[in-house]
Write a protein that holds these residues in place. Structure first.
Motif, short mmCIF file in Angstrom:
data_model
loop_
_atom_site.label_atom_id
_atom_site.label_comp_id
_atom_site.label_asym_id
_atom_site.label_seq_id
_atom_site.Cartn_x
_atom_site.Cartn_y
_atom_site.Cartn_z
N LEU A 127 0.85 -1.19 0.00
CA LEU A 127 0.00 0.00 0.00
C LEU A 127 0.88 1.23 0.00
CD1 LEU A 127 -2.55 -1.42 2.49
CD2 LEU A 127 -3.20 -0.40 0.30
N ALA A 128 0.40 2.28 -0.68
CA ALA A 128 1.13 3.54 -0.76
C ALA A 128 0.17 4.69 -0.55
CB ALA A 128 1.82 3.66 -2.12
N ARG A 129 0.71 5.82 -0.17
CA ARG A 129 -0.10 7.02 0.02
C ARG A 129 -0.34 7.75 -1.30
NH1 ARG A 129 3.08 6.12 4.12
NH2 ARG A 129 2.18 6.01 6.20
N ASP A 130 0.45 7.41 -2.32
CA ASP A 130 0.34 8.10 -3.61
C ASP A 130 0.14 7.08 -4.73
OD1 ASP A 130 3.01 7.15 -3.16
OD2 ASP A 130 3.65 8.31 -4.89
N ALA A 131 -0.48 7.54 -5.82
CA ALA A 131 -0.79 6.65 -6.95
C ALA A 131 0.46 6.11 -7.63
CB ALA A 131 -1.66 7.39 -7.96
N ALA A 132 1.57 6.83 -7.55
CA ALA A 132 2.81 6.38 -8.18
C ALA A 132 3.50 5.30 -7.34
CB ALA A 132 3.75 7.55 -8.40
N GLY A 133 3.09 5.13 -6.10
CA GLY A 133 3.69 4.11 -5.25
C GLY A 133 5.05 4.49 -4.68
N ARG A 134 5.32 5.79 -4.61
CA ARG A 134 6.62 6.23 -4.08
C ARG A 134 6.61 6.34 -2.55
NH1 ARG A 134 5.98 9.85 -8.42
NH2 ARG A 134 7.16 9.17 -10.23
N ASP A 135 5.44 6.67 -1.98
CA ASP A 135 5.32 6.83 -0.53
C ASP A 135 4.65 5.59 0.06
OD1 ASP A 135 5.24 7.79 2.03
OD2 ASP A 135 3.78 9.39 1.64
N LEU A 136 5.42 4.51 0.14
CA LEU A 136 4.90 3.22 0.61
C LEU A 136 4.64 3.22 2.11
CD1 LEU A 136 7.30 0.76 -1.26
CD2 LEU A 136 4.87 1.13 -1.75
N TRP A 137 3.63 2.44 2.51
CA TRP A 137 3.49 2.08 3.91
C TRP A 137 4.63 1.10 4.18
CZ3 TRP A 137 -2.35 0.91 5.20
CH2 TRP A 137 -3.12 2.02 4.87
N LEU A 138 5.43 1.37 5.20
CA LEU A 138 6.68 0.64 5.38
C LEU A 138 6.54 -0.59 6.27
CD1 LEU A 138 9.12 3.66 5.85
CD2 LEU A 138 8.57 2.40 3.75
N THR A 139 7.41 -1.56 5.98
CA THR A 139 7.53 -2.74 6.85
C THR A 139 8.38 -2.33 8.06
OG1 THR A 139 9.58 -3.52 5.85
CG2 THR A 139 7.51 -4.28 4.82
N PRO A 140 8.33 -3.09 9.15
CA PRO A 140 9.21 -2.78 10.29
C PRO A 140 10.68 -2.76 9.90
CG PRO A 140 7.48 -4.29 10.96
CD PRO A 140 7.38 -4.15 9.46
N ALA A 141 11.11 -3.66 9.02
CA ALA A 141 12.52 -3.69 8.60
C ALA A 141 12.88 -2.42 7.84
CB ALA A 141 12.79 -4.92 7.75
N GLU A 142 11.97 -1.94 6.99
CA GLU A 142 12.22 -0.70 6.25
C GLU A 142 12.27 0.50 7.18
OE1 GLU A 142 10.15 -1.98 2.00
OE2 GLU A 142 8.92 -1.08 3.58
N LEU A 143 11.40 0.53 8.18
CA LEU A 143 11.42 1.61 9.17
C LEU A 143 12.74 1.63 9.92
CD1 LEU A 143 7.84 1.41 10.68
CD2 LEU A 143 8.84 3.36 9.50
N GLU A 144 13.21 0.45 10.32
CA GLU A 144 14.47 0.34 11.03
C GLU A 144 15.64 0.80 10.16
OE1 GLU A 144 17.11 -3.33 12.58
OE2 GLU A 144 15.03 -3.30 13.31
N ALA A 145 15.62 0.41 8.89
CA ALA A 145 16.68 0.82 7.97
C ALA A 145 16.66 2.34 7.77
CB ALA A 145 16.53 0.10 6.63
N ASP A 146 15.46 2.92 7.64
CA ASP A 146 15.35 4.38 7.51
C ASP A 146 15.90 5.09 8.74
OD1 ASP A 146 14.26 4.15 5.01
OD2 ASP A 146 12.25 4.83 5.57
#
Length: 196
Positions: free
Chosen positions: A156-175
Motif C-alpha cells: 500500500l502507498a499514500r500516492d498513486a505512483a507508489g513512491r510513498d509506501l506504507w513501510l515494513t518494520p525492517a524498512e522503518l528500522e533501515a530508515d
C-alpha cells in the motif's frame, strides 16, 4: 481455528509483510487478521475463509483465534488473498461474495499481478486494473506491486505512483539507521568546521 494447509515460504513472507504493514498503519482504528478463519454462517461452520489479510474498520486491534461475524461484527471491509497453485479461486471468490466483503484483492506472485473486486449492488465486480497500481478504496490509499524482501508483493502507498509506501518494520528500522548515520556525518563535519 486450525487446519493443515501447506504454506510455501514465499507465501508466508508476503503474508507476514502485509500483516505487519497493515497492523502498523491501522491498529489504532482497525482490527487486522492474517490466516485466521472467518465464519459468517453460524449454522454451517464449513462456510469459512482464512484470508491472508483482512481489515475490520472501527475496532482497535485485538488478539483473536477466529472471527465469527455474528459475535464480532462483519463483514470485514477488506480482504487480501495471495494466490498459490492449490487455490480454487472460483470457490474462494464465491465465499467472499457470501461473506459480504467490500473490497477483495488477490495477488498472483507469478507474474506479480494484482486483481481487485468491489462490492457493487450486493455483487463482487472485478475492477479493471491497468498496470501495477490501483486505488484501495477501503483505506484511502493505493495498492501497488512493490519490493518485499527481495521479491515483489502487494503493498500500500499514500500516492498513486507508489513512491510513498506504507513501510515494513525492517524498512522503518533501515530508515532510522540511515537517518542516524547521516546525523553522525553532519555532527562530525560540524566538529571539524569548529576545529574540534
Amino acid at each position: 481455528t486450525e487446519a493443515e494447509v501447506p504454506e510455501k515460504l514465499l507465501h508466508l513472507e508476503l503474508r507476514t509483510a502485509l500483516y505487519l504493514i497493515l497492523k502498523r498503519e491501522l491498529a489504532a482504528r482497525a482490527c487486522i487478521g492474517s490466516d485466521q478463519f472467518v465464519y459468517w454462517n453460524a449454522r454451517d461452520p464449513r462456510r469459512c475463509l482464512a484470508p491472508d489479510g483482512f481489515v475490520k474498520l472501527g475496532r482497535p486491534q485485538e488478539r483473536f483465534a477466529s472471527w465469527k461475524t455474528w459475535e464480532r461484527g462483519g463483514p470485514s471491509e477488506l480482504a487480501v488473498e495471495i494466490l498459490s497453485e492449490s487455490d480454487d479461486w472460483d470457490e474462494k471468490l464465491e465465499r467472499y461474495h457470501e461473506l459480504g466483503v467490500r473490497e477483495l484483492v488477490s495477488f498472483d506472485p507469478e507474474p506479480a499481478r494484482l486483481r481487485v473486486w468491489d462490492r457493487v449492488d450486493d455483487d463482487l465486480v472485478e475492477r479493471i486494473v491497468e498496470g501495477p497500481t490501483t486505488p484501495c478504496t477501503t483505506l484511502s490509499a493505493f495498492w501497488v506491486v512493490a519490493p518485499v524482501d527481495g521479491t515483489s508483493g502487494p503493498r500500500l502507498a499514500r500516492d498513486a505512483a507508489g513512491r510513498d509506501l506504507w513501510l515494513t518494520p525492517a524498512e522503518l528500522e533501515a530508515d532510522a539507521r540511515r537517518a542516524a548515520e547521516q546525523r553522525i556525518v553532519e555532527l562530525e563535519a560540524e566538529l571539524r568546521r569548529r576545529g574540534g
